[in-house]
Write a protein that holds these residues in place. Sequence first.
Motif, short mmCIF file in Angstrom:
data_model
loop_
_atom_site.label_atom_id
_atom_site.label_comp_id
_atom_site.label_asym_id
_atom_site.label_seq_id
_atom_site.Cartn_x
_atom_site.Cartn_y
_atom_site.Cartn_z
N PRO A 377 0.82 -1.21 0.00
CA PRO A 377 0.00 0.00 0.00
C PRO A 377 0.86 1.27 0.00
CG PRO A 377 -0.91 -1.59 1.53
CD PRO A 377 0.41 -2.15 1.07
N GLY A 378 0.52 2.18 -0.90
CA GLY A 378 1.26 3.43 -0.98
C GLY A 378 2.37 3.42 -2.00
N SER A 379 2.77 2.23 -2.48
CA SER A 379 3.83 2.16 -3.49
C SER A 379 3.32 2.66 -4.84
CB SER A 379 4.33 0.71 -3.63
OG SER A 379 3.32 -0.11 -4.18
N ILE A 380 4.24 2.91 -5.76
CA ILE A 380 3.84 3.35 -7.11
C ILE A 380 3.04 2.25 -7.79
CG2 ILE A 380 4.73 4.01 -9.38
CD1 ILE A 380 7.15 5.25 -7.89
N ASP A 381 3.46 0.99 -7.62
CA ASP A 381 2.70 -0.12 -8.20
C ASP A 381 1.28 -0.17 -7.66
OD1 ASP A 381 4.87 -0.88 -9.68
OD2 ASP A 381 5.20 -2.80 -8.68
N TRP A 382 1.14 0.09 -6.36
CA TRP A 382 -0.18 0.11 -5.71
C TRP A 382 -1.07 1.18 -6.34
CZ3 TRP A 382 -3.07 -2.39 -2.01
CH2 TRP A 382 -4.06 -1.67 -1.36
N GLN A 383 -0.52 2.34 -6.54
CA GLN A 383 -1.28 3.44 -7.12
C GLN A 383 -1.70 3.13 -8.55
OE1 GLN A 383 1.53 6.59 -6.55
NE2 GLN A 383 1.24 6.68 -4.33
N ILE A 384 -0.80 2.51 -9.31
CA ILE A 384 -1.11 2.13 -10.69
C ILE A 384 -2.20 1.06 -10.71
CG2 ILE A 384 -0.20 0.96 -12.75
CD1 ILE A 384 2.51 2.30 -12.11
N ALA A 385 -2.09 0.07 -9.82
CA ALA A 385 -3.06 -1.02 -9.78
C ALA A 385 -4.46 -0.50 -9.44
CB ALA A 385 -2.63 -2.07 -8.76
N ILE A 386 -4.54 0.48 -8.54
CA ILE A 386 -5.84 1.06 -8.20
C ILE A 386 -6.39 1.85 -9.39
CG2 ILE A 386 -6.97 2.82 -6.78
CD1 ILE A 386 -5.27 1.88 -4.44
N LYS A 387 -5.52 2.64 -10.03
CA LYS A 387 -5.94 3.45 -11.18
C LYS A 387 -6.44 2.57 -12.31
CE LYS A 387 -4.23 7.05 -14.31
NZ LYS A 387 -3.06 7.87 -14.71
N GLU A 388 -5.78 1.44 -12.52
CA GLU A 388 -6.17 0.53 -13.61
C GLU A 388 -7.22 -0.48 -13.17
OE1 GLU A 388 -2.57 -1.19 -15.10
OE2 GLU A 388 -1.88 0.71 -15.99
N LYS A 389 -7.71 -0.31 -11.94
CA LYS A 389 -8.77 -1.15 -11.38
C LYS A 389 -8.38 -2.63 -11.31
CE LYS A 389 -12.43 2.07 -12.62
NZ LYS A 389 -13.73 2.28 -13.31
N LEU A 390 -7.09 -2.86 -11.07
CA LEU A 390 -6.61 -4.22 -10.86
C LEU A 390 -6.77 -4.65 -9.41
CD1 LEU A 390 -3.29 -4.11 -12.93
CD2 LEU A 390 -5.40 -5.33 -13.52
N ILE A 391 -7.06 -3.67 -8.54
CA ILE A 391 -7.23 -3.96 -7.13
C ILE A 391 -8.13 -2.91 -6.50
CG2 ILE A 391 -5.28 -2.61 -6.23
CD1 ILE A 391 -4.61 -5.08 -4.46
N ASP A 392 -8.84 -3.31 -5.47
CA ASP A 392 -9.66 -2.40 -4.70
C ASP A 392 -8.83 -1.86 -3.55
OD1 ASP A 392 -11.47 -1.13 -3.04
OD2 ASP A 392 -12.95 -2.74 -3.04
N GLY A 393 -8.77 -0.55 -3.39
CA GLY A 393 -7.98 0.06 -2.33
C GLY A 393 -8.41 -0.35 -0.94
N LYS A 394 -9.61 -0.93 -0.81
CA LYS A 394 -10.11 -1.38 0.49
C LYS A 394 -10.02 -2.90 0.64
CE LYS A 394 -11.40 2.75 1.87
NZ LYS A 394 -10.77 3.44 3.03
N VAL A 395 -9.14 -3.52 -0.14
CA VAL A 395 -8.97 -4.97 -0.08
C VAL A 395 -8.52 -5.38 1.32
CG1 VAL A 395 -6.57 -4.87 -0.83
CG2 VAL A 395 -7.90 -6.95 -1.26
N ASP A 396 -8.94 -6.58 1.73
CA ASP A 396 -8.45 -7.14 3.00
C ASP A 396 -6.93 -7.24 2.92
OD1 ASP A 396 -7.72 -8.67 5.18
OD2 ASP A 396 -9.25 -10.20 4.88
N PRO A 397 -6.19 -6.55 3.80
CA PRO A 397 -4.72 -6.59 3.73
C PRO A 397 -4.13 -7.99 3.80
CG PRO A 397 -5.45 -4.85 5.22
CD PRO A 397 -6.67 -5.65 4.86
N LEU A 398 -4.86 -8.93 4.42
CA LEU A 398 -4.36 -10.30 4.49
C LEU A 398 -4.09 -10.85 3.09
CD1 LEU A 398 -3.75 -12.98 5.95
CD2 LEU A 398 -6.20 -13.49 5.84
#
Length: 443
Positions: A377-398
Amino acid sequence: MKALLVNPYIYDVSAYDFWLKPVGLLYIASALREAGIDVELLDLLDRNLPGNNEHEGPYGTGKFHSEIIKSLMNEYGIPRYLKRYGAPEEIFDSVKMEPDVILVTSMMTYWYGGVFETIKLLRKRFDAPIILGGNYPTLLPWHAKKAGADEIVVGDGIPSVYESIEKLTGTKIKHAVGKDWFEVLKPDYTFYPVLKTAVVHTTFGCPFRCTYCIAWKKGFRIRSVRSVLEEIEILKSRGVKDIAFYDDALLVKRERFKEILKNLPDDVNYHLPNGIHAKLLDEETAFLLKEKNFKTIRIGYETSDVELQKKTGGKVSNEAFYNAVKLLKKAGFTDKEVGAYLIIGLPGQSFESALMDIKRVIEAGVKPVINEYTLIPGSIDWQIAIKEKLIDGKVDPLLLNNSLMAYWWKGSMGIEKIKLLKSILHKYALGKLSKEELLALKA
């Protein structure tokens, strides 16, 4: 005032003690003692605690005691068991003080289950406000608010800790150190009756901006050579035999690190478990590492794919990697001491590319060390994945656990291919697959 500092349980599918110590918490202990506060430490991951040493490994590493928490099959469709790592619950009864405030640290965001349980057990045992700090609330404050603490601290500032204690206890305390805490303080290891291993940081943070990492967000701070050497001498006097340097960018100030190396005590084993930057290694440093008894060296290679190297930040090149290996071998190191970190499951990485990475490391004559990719969370890859809708920012951290992501994340090459790569390496390590056979494998 009395403060109890707690290093919580780990919730994971696997965990191993590679010289783990709650260094941030130990710095806070020093800062609180400077402020006149009585401090006690409960480190649930201390393998010298009763019932917490399943197996002793090389150079003071080893296995934690663990208990199965639940299967992840029903909830997530993942055929793995979640385990709790750390000392049995009875250890809470060994705490001698009745604290006025409790401070709990944290590390990986996907270990949050251990934080939750630790805070729950502390509530049962003590009547004191609880402050939660560390990586987890810093990276996912919205989720950390569910942990049950009275206050969360974001970031690494000692002044914020002082302020939170004052807020929760209603008592004014001395702000003994400020933003220069990294230079003026040393981690307080006096809590450990038995201390065989320790962690030392000579720098804090990283000046590079790798897309998969967040160390650069901390900025980059440097301790004086004098401060580092004083700390190591103190640790040696306590009986420490193995010291791990956990800097994110150890060689950035190379001449300074050489000065540290030249003055290290000779009768201690040293380890570099964090990947060193291949571009920054020179011949003198390589020979000093050998002379000063370094037993574990890891090179941050990540991938041999030139396009992926550029895409992830350009930290390393194939030429720099081969040169670093050449220098370490010239100094007398073998694959018993030297390994190269490879990330498998990088976004856009193919099975063929990952297999080629393994081949190149083996051809170079060092050991491939696999890291399964995760989104931090917070990495550049994380930001890209959220922008491209590859991941939900509220995903279970587990589910961000590097051992679990490939089961479900579409950005990965997939768990079956990752398992195949790991199986190939396992057979090679056991001698069931020769070097020639591995290098001849086709994707």
